[in-house]
Design a protein around this motif. Structure first.
Motif, mmCIF file in Angstrom:
data_model
loop_
_atom_site.group_PDB
_atom_site.id
_atom_site.type_symbol
_atom_site.label_atom_id
_atom_site.label_comp_id
_atom_site.label_asym_id
_atom_site.label_seq_id
_atom_site.Cartn_x
_atom_site.Cartn_y
_atom_site.Cartn_z
ATOM 1 N N GLU A 1 0.846 -1.175 0.000
ATOM 2 C CA GLU A 1 0.000 0.000 0.000
ATOM 3 C C GLU A 1 0.891 1.238 0.000
ATOM 4 O O GLU A 1 1.879 1.299 0.737
ATOM 5 C CB GLU A 1 -0.934 0.027 1.207
ATOM 6 C CG GLU A 1 -1.981 1.136 1.143
ATOM 7 C CD GLU A 1 -3.151 0.915 2.085
ATOM 8 O OE1 GLU A 1 -3.042 0.078 3.000
ATOM 9 O OE2 GLU A 1 -4.178 1.599 1.907
ATOM 10 N N PHE B 1 1.267 5.443 0.251
ATOM 11 C CA PHE B 1 0.665 6.641 0.816
ATOM 12 C C PHE B 1 1.423 7.883 0.370
ATOM 13 O O PHE B 1 2.652 7.952 0.487
ATOM 14 C CB PHE B 1 0.669 6.587 2.352
ATOM 15 C CG PHE B 1 -0.232 5.554 2.936
ATOM 16 C CD1 PHE B 1 0.249 4.285 3.263
ATOM 17 C CD2 PHE B 1 -1.565 5.823 3.158
ATOM 18 C CE1 PHE B 1 -0.577 3.324 3.806
ATOM 19 C CE2 PHE B 1 -2.409 4.866 3.708
ATOM 20 C CZ PHE B 1 -1.918 3.618 4.032
ATOM 21 N N LYS C 1 3.490 18.281 10.800
ATOM 22 C CA LYS C 1 2.390 17.355 11.043
ATOM 23 C C LYS C 1 1.965 16.842 9.686
ATOM 24 O O LYS C 1 1.335 17.548 8.913
ATOM 25 C CB LYS C 1 1.249 18.067 11.737
ATOM 26 C CG LYS C 1 0.087 17.160 12.087
ATOM 27 C CD LYS C 1 -0.949 17.897 12.924
ATOM 28 C CE LYS C 1 -1.763 18.866 12.119
ATOM 29 N NZ LYS C 1 -2.791 19.543 12.939
ATOM 30 N N LEU C 2 2.316 15.631 9.395
ATOM 31 C CA LEU C 2 2.013 15.060 8.095
ATOM 32 C C LEU C 2 0.516 14.809 7.935
ATOM 33 O O LEU C 2 -0.144 14.316 8.839
ATOM 34 C CB LEU C 2 2.756 13.743 7.904
ATOM 35 C CG LEU C 2 4.263 13.812 7.712
ATOM 36 C CD1 LEU C 2 4.839 12.403 7.635
ATOM 37 C CD2 LEU C 2 4.621 14.591 6.469
ATOM 38 N N PHE D 1 -1.918 12.629 5.449
ATOM 39 C CA PHE D 1 -1.795 11.505 4.531
ATOM 40 C C PHE D 1 -3.012 11.385 3.627
ATOM 41 O O PHE D 1 -4.142 11.705 4.016
ATOM 42 C CB PHE D 1 -1.658 10.195 5.319
ATOM 43 C CG PHE D 1 -0.310 9.996 5.948
ATOM 44 C CD1 PHE D 1 0.003 10.584 7.148
ATOM 45 C CD2 PHE D 1 0.646 9.199 5.332
ATOM 46 C CE1 PHE D 1 1.255 10.405 7.739
ATOM 47 C CE2 PHE D 1 1.899 9.019 5.908
ATOM 48 C CZ PHE D 1 2.190 9.616 7.103
ATOM 49 N N GLY D 2 -2.763 10.875 2.431
ATOM 50 C CA GLY D 2 -3.853 10.438 1.594
ATOM 51 C C GLY D 2 -4.405 9.117 2.114
ATOM 52 O O GLY D 2 -3.874 8.529 3.057
ATOM 53 N N GLN D 3 -5.468 8.655 1.472
ATOM 54 C CA GLN D 3 -6.142 7.434 1.922
ATOM 55 C C GLN D 3 -5.378 6.169 1.567
ATOM 56 O O GLN D 3 -5.703 5.095 2.060
ATOM 57 C CB GLN D 3 -7.545 7.362 1.334
ATOM 58 C CG GLN D 3 -8.481 8.435 1.872
ATOM 59 C CD GLN D 3 -8.746 8.268 3.355
ATOM 60 O OE1 GLN D 3 -8.088 8.883 4.200
ATOM 61 N NE2 GLN D 3 -9.686 7.429 3.706
ATOM 62 N N GLY D 4 -4.406 6.298 0.693
ATOM 63 C CA GLY D 4 -3.610 5.141 0.310
ATOM 64 C C GLY D 4 -4.104 4.490 -0.974
ATOM 65 O O GLY D 4 -5.293 4.548 -1.307
ATOM 66 N N TYR E 1 0.251 8.499 15.263
ATOM 67 C CA TYR E 1 -0.799 8.450 14.250
ATOM 68 C C TYR E 1 -1.648 7.204 14.487
ATOM 69 O O TYR E 1 -1.193 6.217 15.058
ATOM 70 C CB TYR E 1 -0.208 8.370 12.833
ATOM 71 C CG TYR E 1 0.441 9.637 12.356
ATOM 72 C CD1 TYR E 1 1.764 9.913 12.663
ATOM 73 C CD2 TYR E 1 -0.267 10.557 11.585
ATOM 74 C CE1 TYR E 1 2.366 11.092 12.226
ATOM 75 C CE2 TYR E 1 0.327 11.722 11.148
ATOM 76 C CZ TYR E 1 1.639 11.984 11.469
ATOM 77 O OH TYR E 1 2.226 13.145 11.037
ATOM 78 N N GLN F 1 -4.159 4.430 12.381
ATOM 79 C CA GLN F 1 -4.537 3.935 11.065
ATOM 80 C C GLN F 1 -5.636 2.905 11.241
ATOM 81 O O GLN F 1 -5.380 1.770 11.655
ATOM 82 C CB GLN F 1 -3.331 3.336 10.345
ATOM 83 C CG GLN F 1 -3.634 2.896 8.926
ATOM 84 C CD GLN F 1 -2.421 2.317 8.223
ATOM 85 O OE1 GLN F 1 -1.490 1.823 8.861
ATOM 86 N NE2 GLN F 1 -2.399 2.384 6.911
ATOM 87 N N GLN G 1 -8.037 2.720 5.898
ATOM 88 C CA GLN G 1 -7.997 4.175 5.868
ATOM 89 C C GLN G 1 -6.563 4.676 5.953
ATOM 90 O O GLN G 1 -5.640 3.929 6.249
ATOM 91 C CB GLN G 1 -8.824 4.736 7.025
ATOM 92 C CG GLN G 1 -10.287 4.356 6.960
ATOM 93 C CD GLN G 1 -11.109 5.048 8.021
ATOM 94 O OE1 GLN G 1 -10.739 6.100 8.522
ATOM 95 N NE2 GLN G 1 -12.238 4.459 8.357
ATOM 96 N N GLY G 2 -6.421 5.948 5.692
ATOM 97 C CA GLY G 2 -5.112 6.579 5.820
ATOM 98 C C GLY G 2 -4.777 6.837 7.270
ATOM 99 O O GLY G 2 -5.476 6.409 8.176
ATOM 100 N N LEU G 3 -3.694 7.524 7.479
ATOM 101 C CA LEU G 3 -3.237 7.801 8.831
ATOM 102 C C LEU G 3 -3.840 9.100 9.349
ATOM 103 O O LEU G 3 -3.878 10.103 8.648
ATOM 104 C CB LEU G 3 -1.709 7.910 8.863
ATOM 105 C CG LEU G 3 -0.939 6.597 8.895
ATOM 106 C CD1 LEU G 3 -0.972 5.908 7.549
ATOM 107 C CD2 LEU G 3 0.483 6.838 9.343
ATOM 108 N N PHE H 1 -3.487 11.955 12.268
ATOM 109 C CA PHE H 1 -2.590 12.530 13.257
ATOM 110 C C PHE H 1 -3.273 12.560 14.624
ATOM 111 O O PHE H 1 -4.457 12.913 14.734
ATOM 112 C CB PHE H 1 -2.226 13.955 12.839
ATOM 113 C CG PHE H 1 -1.564 14.765 13.923
ATOM 114 C CD1 PHE H 1 -2.283 15.704 14.637
ATOM 115 C CD2 PHE H 1 -0.230 14.575 14.218
ATOM 116 C CE1 PHE H 1 -1.686 16.456 15.627
ATOM 117 C CE2 PHE H 1 0.379 15.322 15.213
ATOM 118 C CZ PHE H 1 -0.355 16.268 15.924
#
Lengths: 117, 115
Positions: A88, A90, A104-105, A107-110, B35, B37, B41-43, B45
């Motif tokens: 996967e 990201f 603070k990152l 993220f997309g949904q992957g 984080y 998860q 789904q994505g991560l 924060f």
């Protein structure tokens, strides 16, 4: 609203075929941009990152990504996929690019990549 | 250590119990992030620590969640009165202050299952 979008939830390719994973972001300024890969049961591994300069970035495992400011995109590419690339992926952005502000990152949904032999 | 270490790697707990997750960052990394998860789904924060500054808790989903970090060492994430929706993989990451140059390093995560 600030966001990161990976439009493709699942992509299937044949081994040896080329690959492009899409990532779009919506931020006022150019953020720091990252691609991470996550194999089953593993943490995230950094593939590559973009901060400034050359818009074509080379990463590990033969991956590259191109930053296109006009399209607010940072698509990941690989010319020839190997079965071990199944994982996967990201896309992530750090919107507070530069200065001393923290990262603070977001993220997309992957995108799940399946590789057929 | 060489990488970010998280423990336990897996945790199954009964609804209503408290759990504590641990993150041991890379030595010298001043910044530490948690984080979450959820499956598919994505991560998301949760919380950020930078040195001795006040942490950014803006991502914590409820007051059942809390985290501590002593200096630039180990961090613990505590979830009180766990609920089934807390089931997820909890990932920790650390970075040097100049993250632009060095990026972030993630641990392998703790998979929490609330039954």
């Amino acid at each position: 609203a600030q966001s990161v979008t990976q439009p493709d939830i699942h992509i299937t390719v044949s081994e040896g075929a080329s690959l492009e994973l899409r990532c779009n972001y919506s931020y006022g300024a150019t953020p720091y941009l990252f691609w991470y890969v996550q194999s089953p049961g593993q943490g995230l591994q950094l593939l590559l990152k973009y901060f400034s300069g050359d818009t074509l970035v080379q990463g590990i495992k033969g991956f590259e990504a191109e930053f296109k400011r006009s399209q607010s995109s940072f698509n990941l590419r690989k010319p020839s996929v190997h079965w071990s690339d199944a994982a996967e992926y990201f896309c992530a952005v750090d919107p507070f690019a530069g200065g001393t502000s923290y990262g603070k990152l977001t993220f997309g949904q992957g995108t799940i990549l399946t590789v057929h032999p | 250590g060489a990488g970010v270490s998280q423990s336990p790697s897996n945790k199954v707990t009964e609804k209503g119990k408290d759990v504590e997750l641990r993150c041991d960052p890379i030595s010298g990394h001043t910044a530490l992030y948690w984080y979450r998860q959820r499956l598919g789904q994505g991560l998301e924060f949760l919380i950020y620590f930078q040195g001795n500054s006040a942490p950014d808790k803006s991502g914590l989903p409820s007051d059942r969640f809390s985290a501590e970090r002593t200096g630039e060492s180990v961090s613990t994430l505590t979830i009180q009165r766990t609920q089934q929706e807390d089931s997820a993989v909890y990932l920790c990451a650390s970075s040097l202050s100049d993250r632009a140059l060095h990026g972030y390093t993630f641990g392998s995560g703790t998979r929490l299952t609330v039954v």
